[in-house]
Scaffold this motif. Structure first.
Motif, PDB file in Angstrom:
ATOM      1  N   LEU A 240     -19.944 -68.067 -90.147  1.00  0.00           N
ATOM      2  CA  LEU A 240     -19.200 -67.856 -88.831  1.00  0.00           C
ATOM      3  C   LEU A 240     -18.263 -66.575 -89.477  1.00  0.00           C
ATOM      4  O   LEU A 240     -18.304 -65.536 -88.546  1.00  0.00           O
ATOM      5  N   THR A 241     -17.734 -66.842 -90.262  1.00  0.00           N
ATOM      6  CA  THR A 241     -16.790 -65.799 -90.852  1.00  0.00           C
ATOM      7  C   THR A 241     -17.622 -64.495 -91.066  1.00  0.00           C
ATOM      8  O   THR A 241     -16.926 -63.542 -90.939  1.00  0.00           O
ATOM      9  N   SER A 242     -18.585 -64.602 -91.758  1.00  0.00           N
ATOM     10  CA  SER A 242     -19.592 -63.364 -92.103  1.00  0.00           C
ATOM     11  C   SER A 242     -19.770 -62.587 -90.662  1.00  0.00           C
ATOM     12  O   SER A 242     -19.741 -61.404 -90.574  1.00  0.00           O
ATOM     13  N   LEU A 243     -20.090 -63.424 -89.857  1.00  0.00           N
ATOM     14  CA  LEU A 243     -20.374 -62.769 -88.219  1.00  0.00           C
ATOM     15  C   LEU A 243     -19.023 -62.260 -87.837  1.00  0.00           C
ATOM     16  O   LEU A 243     -19.025 -60.987 -87.245  1.00  0.00           O
ATOM     17  N   ILE A 244     -17.906 -62.881 -87.787  1.00  0.00           N
ATOM     18  CA  ILE A 244     -16.818 -62.217 -87.422  1.00  0.00           C
ATOM     19  C   ILE A 244     -16.448 -61.003 -88.328  1.00  0.00           C
ATOM     20  O   ILE A 244     -16.006 -60.167 -87.414  1.00  0.00           O
ATOM     21  N   GLU A 245     -16.599 -61.051 -89.622  1.00  0.00           N
ATOM     22  CA  GLU A 245     -16.328 -59.873 -90.139  1.00  0.00           C
ATOM     23  C   GLU A 245     -17.202 -58.674 -89.709  1.00  0.00           C
ATOM     24  O   GLU A 245     -16.743 -57.578 -89.833  1.00  0.00           O
ATOM     25  N   LEU A 246     -18.502 -59.030 -89.642  1.00  0.00           N
ATOM     26  CA  LEU A 246     -19.460 -58.032 -89.096  1.00  0.00           C
ATOM     27  C   LEU A 246     -18.724 -57.184 -87.774  1.00  0.00           C
ATOM     28  O   LEU A 246     -18.741 -56.043 -87.585  1.00  0.00           O
TER      29      LEU A 246
ATOM     30  N   GLN B 159     -16.101 -57.335 -86.506  1.00  0.00           N
ATOM     31  CA  GLN B 159     -14.676 -56.696 -86.721  1.00  0.00           C
ATOM     32  C   GLN B 159     -14.953 -55.264 -87.339  1.00  0.00           C
ATOM     33  O   GLN B 159     -14.382 -54.427 -86.870  1.00  0.00           O
ATOM     34  N   SER B 160     -15.635 -55.243 -88.267  1.00  0.00           N
ATOM     35  CA  SER B 160     -15.883 -54.079 -88.972  1.00  0.00           C
ATOM     36  C   SER B 160     -16.662 -52.728 -88.151  1.00  0.00           C
ATOM     37  O   SER B 160     -16.434 -51.880 -88.374  1.00  0.00           O
ATOM     38  N   ASN B 161     -17.339 -53.599 -87.304  1.00  0.00           N
ATOM     39  CA  ASN B 161     -18.152 -52.598 -86.394  1.00  0.00           C
ATOM     40  C   ASN B 161     -17.527 -52.385 -84.828  1.00  0.00           C
ATOM     41  O   ASN B 161     -18.093 -52.070 -83.667  1.00  0.00           O
ATOM     42  N   LEU B 162     -16.398 -52.922 -84.622  1.00  0.00           N
ATOM     43  CA  LEU B 162     -15.502 -52.713 -83.305  1.00  0.00           C
ATOM     44  C   LEU B 162     -15.535 -51.220 -82.902  1.00  0.00           C
ATOM     45  O   LEU B 162     -15.752 -51.151 -81.833  1.00  0.00           O
ATOM     46  N   PRO B 163     -15.258 -50.509 -83.851  1.00  0.00           N
ATOM     47  CA  PRO B 163     -15.529 -48.903 -83.053  1.00  0.00           C
ATOM     48  C   PRO B 163     -16.887 -48.724 -82.388  1.00  0.00           C
ATOM     49  O   PRO B 163     -16.819 -47.976 -81.365  1.00  0.00           O
ATOM     50  N   ALA B 164     -17.623 -49.096 -83.021  1.00  0.00           N
ATOM     51  CA  ALA B 164     -19.312 -48.959 -82.496  1.00  0.00           C
ATOM     52  C   ALA B 164     -19.469 -49.661 -81.185  1.00  0.00           C
ATOM     53  O   ALA B 164     -19.867 -49.167 -80.167  1.00  0.00           O
ATOM     54  N   VAL B 165     -18.861 -50.881 -81.126  1.00  0.00           N
ATOM     55  CA  VAL B 165     -18.915 -51.661 -79.987  1.00  0.00           C
ATOM     56  C   VAL B 165     -18.104 -51.026 -78.735  1.00  0.00           C
ATOM     57  O   VAL B 165     -18.538 -50.863 -77.622  1.00  0.00           O
ATOM     58  N   LEU B 166     -16.995 -50.574 -79.051  1.00  0.00           N
ATOM     59  CA  LEU B 166     -16.059 -49.840 -78.121  1.00  0.00           C
ATOM     60  C   LEU B 166     -16.576 -48.761 -77.649  1.00  0.00           C
ATOM     61  O   LEU B 166     -16.529 -48.457 -76.380  1.00  0.00           O
ATOM     62  N   ALA B 167     -17.525 -47.984 -78.500  1.00  0.00           N
ATOM     63  CA  ALA B 167     -17.958 -46.584 -78.080  1.00  0.00           C
ATOM     64  C   ALA B 167     -19.352 -47.038 -76.941  1.00  0.00           C
ATOM     65  O   ALA B 167     -19.380 -46.514 -76.014  1.00  0.00           O
ATOM     66  N   ALA B 168     -19.944 -48.364 -77.550  1.00  0.00           N
ATOM     67  CA  ALA B 168     -20.961 -48.599 -76.654  1.00  0.00           C
ATOM     68  C   ALA B 168     -20.603 -48.972 -75.111  1.00  0.00           C
ATOM     69  O   ALA B 168     -21.383 -48.588 -74.293  1.00  0.00           O
TER      70      ALA B 168
END
Length: 124
Positions: free
Chosen positions: A100-106, A108-117
């Motif tokens: 789950l921590t790996s998923l959270i880190e993934l 969080q590190s891709n938040l700019p792409a999520v926000l852009a989408a």
């Protein structure tokens, strides 16, 4: 584990499979955050509640009880006056928390792409 238990095959896609319920408990809104926080170390209840910002006392209590029932969390009553309770991960809980921590880190590190989408979707 009994011979009958060893023969049970889990299939999370099957409606009545117990693995689906356990997965839902671990990945619930508060379950994932509680497990990730406990991956940092043992917590007393109020410290864990502060760490998982926004969770109510009742919801955290229910979540911890459910995770304890599923064998992911251990509740330990410490000998003190007044008595104190501490929560920690079981070996199974540690393995789940690592994933789950790996998923959270993934995420969080891709938040700019999520926000852009999201912005692109909402603009349509």
């Amino acid at each position: 584990m009994s011979e009958a238990d060893a023969s049970i095959e889990a299939d999370v896609f099957a409606r009545n499979c117990s693995s689906r319920e356990a997965l839902q408990n671990a990945t619930s809104r508060w379950g994932i955050l509680a497990l990730a926080a406990l991956a940092e170390g043992d917590y007393r209840f109020n410290a864990l509640r502060r760490r998982v910002d926004g969770v109510s006392e009742r919801m955290l209590s229910q979540t911890l009880h459910t995770l304890e029932r599923d064998g992911l969390v251990v509740r330990t009553v410490l000998e003190s006056i007044p008595p104190k309770v501490e929560y920690s991960l079981t070996p199974l809980g540690r393995g789940v928390a690592e994933q789950l921590t790996s998923l959270i880190e993934l995420m969080q590190s891709n938040l700019p792409a999520v926000l852009a989408a999201r912005a692109e979707h909402d603009a349509r």
